[in-house]
Design a protein around this motif. Structure first.
Motif, PDB file in Angstrom:
ATOM      1  N   THR A 522       0.847  -1.196   0.000  1.00 59.05           N
ATOM      2  CA  THR A 522       0.000   0.000   0.000  1.00 59.05           C
ATOM      3  C   THR A 522       0.878   1.240   0.000  1.00 59.05           C
ATOM      4  OG1 THR A 522      -1.660  -1.184   1.314  1.00 59.05           O
ATOM      5  CG2 THR A 522      -1.872   1.206   1.184  1.00 59.05           C
ATOM      6  N   PHE A 523       0.530   2.224  -0.835  1.00 58.34           N
ATOM      7  CA  PHE A 523       1.172   3.528  -0.745  1.00 58.34           C
ATOM      8  C   PHE A 523       0.124   4.604  -1.005  1.00 58.34           C
ATOM      9  CE2 PHE A 523       1.584   2.343  -5.219  1.00 58.34           C
ATOM     10  CZ  PHE A 523       1.201   3.497  -5.888  1.00 58.34           C
ATOM     11  N   VAL A 542     -10.567  15.434   6.335  1.00 58.82           N
ATOM     12  CA  VAL A 542      -9.556  14.392   6.152  1.00 58.82           C
ATOM     13  C   VAL A 542      -9.704  13.796   4.759  1.00 58.82           C
ATOM     14  CG1 VAL A 542      -8.653  12.189   6.976  1.00 58.82           C
ATOM     15  CG2 VAL A 542      -9.570  13.841   8.614  1.00 58.82           C
ATOM     16  N   VAL A 543      -8.589  13.698   4.053  1.00 57.68           N
ATOM     17  CA  VAL A 543      -8.556  13.061   2.742  1.00 57.68           C
ATOM     18  C   VAL A 543      -7.416  12.046   2.730  1.00 57.68           C
ATOM     19  CG1 VAL A 543      -8.161  13.378   0.279  1.00 57.68           C
ATOM     20  CG2 VAL A 543      -9.537  15.044   1.533  1.00 57.68           C
ATOM     21  N   ASN A 544      -7.719  10.820   2.370  1.00 59.11           N
ATOM     22  CA  ASN A 544      -6.713   9.766   2.291  1.00 59.11           C
ATOM     23  C   ASN A 544      -6.880   9.042   0.955  1.00 59.11           C
ATOM     24  OD1 ASN A 544      -4.729   7.899   2.840  1.00 59.11           O
ATOM     25  ND2 ASN A 544      -5.961   6.696   4.273  1.00 59.11           N
ATOM     26  N   VAL A 545      -5.875   9.159   0.092  1.00 57.14           N
ATOM     27  CA  VAL A 545      -5.899   8.510  -1.217  1.00 57.14           C
ATOM     28  C   VAL A 545      -4.742   7.522  -1.273  1.00 57.14           C
ATOM     29  CG1 VAL A 545      -5.800   8.839  -3.710  1.00 57.14           C
ATOM     30  CG2 VAL A 545      -6.878  10.578  -2.273  1.00 57.14           C
ATOM     31  N   PHE A 546      -5.029   6.255  -1.582  1.00 55.51           N
ATOM     32  CA  PHE A 546      -3.964   5.252  -1.580  1.00 55.51           C
ATOM     33  C   PHE A 546      -4.238   4.162  -2.604  1.00 55.51           C
ATOM     34  CE2 PHE A 546      -7.123   4.095   1.544  1.00 55.51           C
ATOM     35  CZ  PHE A 546      -7.273   2.723   1.444  1.00 55.51           C
ATOM     36  N   ASN A 547      -3.166   3.486  -2.980  1.00 48.93           N
ATOM     37  CA  ASN A 547      -3.235   2.344  -3.886  1.00 48.93           C
ATOM     38  C   ASN A 547      -2.899   1.086  -3.100  1.00 48.93           C
ATOM     39  OD1 ASN A 547      -1.635   0.327  -5.857  1.00 48.93           O
ATOM     40  ND2 ASN A 547      -3.172   1.457  -7.028  1.00 48.93           N
ATOM     41  N   GLN A 548      -3.754   0.083  -3.211  1.00 44.70           N
ATOM     42  CA  GLN A 548      -3.562  -1.170  -2.477  1.00 44.70           C
ATOM     43  C   GLN A 548      -3.457  -2.330  -3.460  1.00 44.70           C
ATOM     44  OE1 GLN A 548      -6.041  -1.685   0.994  1.00 44.70           O
ATOM     45  NE2 GLN A 548      -6.112  -3.897   0.736  1.00 44.70           N
ATOM     46  N   ARG A 549      -2.465  -3.185  -3.235  1.00 47.41           N
ATOM     47  CA  ARG A 549      -2.279  -4.363  -4.077  1.00 47.41           C
ATOM     48  C   ARG A 549      -2.085  -5.587  -3.192  1.00 47.41           C
ATOM     49  NH1 ARG A 549       2.606  -5.414  -8.529  1.00 47.41           N
ATOM     50  NH2 ARG A 549       1.850  -7.448  -9.258  1.00 47.41           N
ATOM     51  N   ILE A 558      -5.840 -21.636  -6.238  1.00 46.48           N
ATOM     52  CA  ILE A 558      -5.897 -20.586  -7.248  1.00 46.48           C
ATOM     53  C   ILE A 558      -4.873 -19.502  -6.916  1.00 46.48           C
ATOM     54  CG2 ILE A 558      -8.336 -20.998  -7.707  1.00 46.48           C
ATOM     55  CD1 ILE A 558      -8.987 -18.547  -6.044  1.00 46.48           C
ATOM     56  N   SER A 559      -4.717 -18.545  -7.824  1.00 49.32           N
ATOM     57  CA  SER A 559      -3.840 -17.401  -7.599  1.00 49.32           C
ATOM     58  C   SER A 559      -4.607 -16.132  -7.933  1.00 49.32           C
ATOM     59  CB  SER A 559      -2.574 -17.505  -8.457  1.00 49.32           C
ATOM     60  OG  SER A 559      -2.903 -17.458  -9.832  1.00 49.32           O
ATOM     61  N   PHE A 560      -4.143 -15.001  -7.405  1.00 47.65           N
ATOM     62  CA  PHE A 560      -4.759 -13.717  -7.747  1.00 47.65           C
ATOM     63  C   PHE A 560      -3.739 -12.603  -7.568  1.00 47.65           C
ATOM     64  CE2 PHE A 560      -5.691 -14.313  -3.216  1.00 47.65           C
ATOM     65  CZ  PHE A 560      -5.282 -13.109  -2.668  1.00 47.65           C
ATOM     66  N   ASP A 561      -3.978 -11.516  -8.267  1.00 47.28           N
ATOM     67  CA  ASP A 561      -3.175 -10.295  -8.165  1.00 47.28           C
ATOM     68  C   ASP A 561      -4.143  -9.129  -8.325  1.00 47.28           C
ATOM     69  OD1 ASP A 561      -1.370  -8.256  -8.200  1.00 47.28           O
ATOM     70  OD2 ASP A 561      -0.059  -9.114  -9.729  1.00 47.28           O
ATOM     71  N   ASN A 562      -4.549  -8.544  -7.209  1.00 43.36           N
ATOM     72  CA  ASN A 562      -5.641  -7.565  -7.190  1.00 43.36           C
ATOM     73  C   ASN A 562      -5.108  -6.222  -6.706  1.00 43.36           C
ATOM     74  OD1 ASN A 562      -8.208  -6.624  -7.482  1.00 43.36           O
ATOM     75  ND2 ASN A 562      -9.100  -7.791  -5.793  1.00 43.36           N
ATOM     76  N   SER A 563      -5.437  -5.147  -7.421  1.00 40.27           N
ATOM     77  CA  SER A 563      -4.995  -3.818  -6.990  1.00 40.27           C
ATOM     78  C   SER A 563      -6.084  -2.804  -7.295  1.00 40.27           C
ATOM     79  CB  SER A 563      -3.689  -3.417  -7.679  1.00 40.27           C
ATOM     80  OG  SER A 563      -3.879  -3.255  -9.069  1.00 40.27           O
ATOM     81  N   LYS A 564      -6.090  -1.686  -6.525  1.00 45.20           N
ATOM     82  CA  LYS A 564      -7.125  -0.668  -6.698  1.00 45.20           C
ATOM     83  C   LYS A 564      -6.696   0.620  -6.009  1.00 45.20           C
ATOM     84  CE  LYS A 564     -11.451  -1.942  -6.379  1.00 45.20           C
ATOM     85  NZ  LYS A 564     -12.064  -1.551  -7.666  1.00 45.20           N
ATOM     86  N   TRP A 565      -7.086   1.758  -6.611  1.00 49.73           N
ATOM     87  CA  TRP A 565      -6.961   3.057  -5.953  1.00 49.73           C
ATOM     88  C   TRP A 565      -8.198   3.273  -5.088  1.00 49.73           C
ATOM     89  CZ3 TRP A 565      -2.952   6.286  -5.495  1.00 49.73           C
ATOM     90  CH2 TRP A 565      -1.884   6.137  -6.382  1.00 49.73           C
TER      91      TRP A 565
END
Length: 686
Positions: A522-523, A542-549, A558-565
């Protein structure tokens, strides 16, 4: 009557503006212009990698009665239905007056909730806690006002009622007393709680080459009586030397937990009965010497005995009967030494924890194997650290620790560094940089591999192969005018874990199991902007914007690779018609955009809270608080999974909307004591 009382209070406030002094016509009065100097107390200060927050000033006029609710208004903190999270940190530990605590989360929050807010002196937020606190990662240190012999006996009595789907109520008493070199604190509470939850799920299950749609409507009701007590005694040998003894305990009795599931596979009743109250006891001793030595320890005992019955409805045919028993005994010792050498503070120490978990699961129906295990865990670490402030305005804090972890036959060594720095040339601009690593452990019950049937389709399975994981975090904060805070952050969880529903390919079963993923990264940036409009409107945005993977090469099969802003926004508003008005209003807004958890997608959620606080009686020693949380009941997400053959959706209809009414009476200028517990690793329902 409530409307009339409120209007009278408002009219009293405005009446003060209408009062004028009548002067005789024969006297000419020439008034001189006043010179008014207005100052504003700093909300946030920075020192030695620590943010010192004036939390009592922030929540002064808000409808807040306890420490737990107050922590939700800290800059960077997100209060998610009472669960405290800190922006830029995957996990945060709450400690008291800088002293190590070894208490579980549920008990900790219950104790914070029962502790009055008036005792707060300030709160310290540390993204990289010094090793002397014996806590890795982010820390919120609650600093309390200390009673003195001049205060005499001080206390506070409170009672409250909470109306959600069902009503709950509680009473509490907190008091402090100091005489000579002795100081005593006590905090006890009693609560009766009744809860309600509901989820609808749609599982398009692929089994044996065929899709089967399984729909379920699950409703849960829980009841319990909770008794909590905190007591401490401290003796001050001198200003720099003292000994303290603390007891924290909680007994939960009259427990009833039932859930009814109706759907495609029929109807079931899941009835959990407790053969004895759930008990938690913690005893702690600490001694601080005048030459920088600190030594202490604590003992924890936890006990739970639960029998689960799963019935088929309407016939009440018994499908599953299991008994889960857990008894945990844990000891913890530490020793720390601090020296001041030429302006450099040098500290070093050691810590040891030993836990013995005696747990068993017995199946009466169906006839199958359970377990009866004696799990032993040992954690030992040593550390060295330093702290120094330079004339240029730079202060540094660095720590390095080596940890040994053993659980059963498995063991590992870990190097745990942390670094904190602050550049503070003028109060106008303060810069902070922190780096830390933290080891996070699974619950004891999960490591036994036990099972729990939620209904005829869904079940929870433990994982003996579950590993602790390391989380690394870095934060860079800018504090402007000791008020506005902006934080850039980065987190990386190596082998982080998650518990998500999984449709078994071998049978029509939905499995919940905690499994290690590859990582969670996360960043983002968090910005906190408080502002005032005169003396009437006080607000904070308060404003918090981040990208999570989140990534896993092997999650079951199974496998997964999930990310989102992801976006989080909040606006807290407090309105007071004048400084002398005894009534304050609050209206708060919060929103979280669609997010993720593992391979699952979560819908956006939002809420509006509103409250009113009325202080009355002589010296305003009485307080009445009315607060409506999540007025439109929008703080529950929906979850969906559509990946690698998994096709599942859940709509949560929990009653997050509630109305709280609290009455508080303080005597002798009371400023109550804060306490804490952490039971995150205890319990058989993990």
């Amino acid at each position: 009557m409530k409307q009339i009382s409120f209007l009278l209070a408002v009219l009293i406030c405005f009446a003060g503006f209408a009062q004028t002094e009548q002067l005789p016509d024969t006297i000419l009065v020439q008034g001189l212009n006043e010179v008014v100097v207005k100052g504003e107390k700093p909300q946030v200060k920075g020192q030695n990698g620590i943010m010192v927050v004036d939390l009592p000033g922030i929540v002064k006029d808000k409808p807040v009665t306890n420490v737990l609710d107050a922590l939700g208004h800290l800059p960077g903190v997100v209060d998610n239905n009472g669960m405290i999270g800190l922006a830029g940190a995957s996990d945060v530990t709450i400690i008291l007056n800088g002293e190590p605590t070894n208490m579980p989360v549920q008990n900790l929050y219950q104790l914070l909730y029962s502790t009055p807010v008036d005792r707060l002196k300030n709160v310290e937020v540390m993204y990289a806690a010094p090793a002397k606190y014996h806590v890795n990662g982010a820390v919120i240190n609650v600093v309390l006002k200390t009673p003195s012999p001049l205060d005499g006996l001080q206390g506070q009595a409170s009672m409250g009622y909470n109306q959600a789907h069902y009503g709950s109520y509680g009473v509490g008493l907190a008091a402090t007393y100091a005489v000579g070199k002795w100081a005593f604190d006590i905090n006890c509470s009693f609560s009766r709680t009744k809860s309600w939850n509901r989820e609808e799920s749609f599982s398009n299950h692929l089994y044996d080459g065929t899709r089967t749609m399984i729909e379920e409507d699950n409703r849960r009701i829980g009841r319990n009586l909770s008794n909590l007590i905190y007591a401490s005694a401290a003796y001050n040998f001198s200003q720099r030397s003292k000994i303290s003894v603390v007891y924290n305990g909680q007994i939960t009795s009259s427990i009833s937990r039932k859930s009814i599931t109706t759907g495609t596979l029929g109807s079931t009743l899941n009835d959990s009965r407790y053969g004895a109250p759930i008990t938690y006891h913690n005893f702690a001793v600490n001694y601080t010497a005048p030459f920088g030595l600190s030594i202490g320890g604590d003992y924890t005992n936890y006990g739970e005995n639960r029998t689960q019955h799963l019935y088929s409805l309407p016939s009440y045919q018994e499908l599953v009967t299991t008994t889960n028993v857990q008894s945990v005994n844990r000891i913890h010792f530490y020793i720390d030494q601090t020296h001041n050498i030429g302006g450099v503070e040098l500290n070093y120490g050691a810590e040891y924890r030993h836990a013995r978990d005696n747990s068993r699961q017995t199946y009466q129906l169906p006839a199958q194997m359970g377990f009866d295990n004696n799990l032993k865990e040992d954690i030992a670490d040593v550390y060295i650290g330093m702290q120094h402030s330079f004339r240029c305005g730079l202060s540094l804090s660095a720590n390095a620790g080596i940890e040994y972890y053993r659980n059963g036959d498995g063991h590992s060594w870990n190097f745990i560094p942390s670094l904190g720095g602050t550049y503070y040339k003028t109060p106008k601009s303060i810069f902070q940089l922190n780096f830390t690593s933290q080891r996070i452990y699974p619950s004891y019950w999960e490591l036994h591999g036990g099972t729990s049937n939620l209904n005829d389709y869904s079940m929870v399975i433990g994982n003996p192969n579950l590993l602790p994981y390391l989380n690394y975090a870095m934060q860079f904060s800018y504090i402007f005018r000791q008020k506005y805070v902006a934080t850039l952050y980065f987190q990386y969880g190596d082998k982080t874990s998650a518990q998500l529903p999984y449709q078994s390919p071998n049978e029509l079963k939905l499995i919940y199991q905690t499994i290690n993923m590859d990582y969670r990264r996360t960043f983002g940036m968090n910005i906190n902007v408080p502002f005032n409009v005169g003396d009437v409107w006080n607000a904070a945005a308060v404003v918090n914007v981040f990208n999570q993977r989140e990534k896993a090469d092997k999650y079951h099969d199974i496998s997964f690779d999930n990310s989102k802003w992801i976006f989080y926004g909040a606006l807290d508003n407090t309105i007071r018609f004048s400084q002398s008005c005894p009534v304050a209003l609050s209206v708060d807004f919060a929103y979280i955009s669609p997010s993720l958890q593992g391979l699952a997608s979560l819908s956006g959620i939002w809420k509006i809270d509103a409250g009113i606080k009325w202080q009355f009686s002589k010296k305003r020693c009485c307080e009445l608080v009315l607060k409506a949380n999540d007025i439109f009941n929008g703080w529950s997400p929906s979850m969906s999974i559509n990946h690698a053959g998994q096709d599942y959706r859940m709509n949560v209809h929990d009653m997050t909307r509630n109305l709280k009414l609290a009455f508080i009476w303080r005597f002798n200028g009371f400023r109550p004591k804060e306490t804490s517990i952490d039971t995150s690793r205890f319990g058989t329902g993990k």
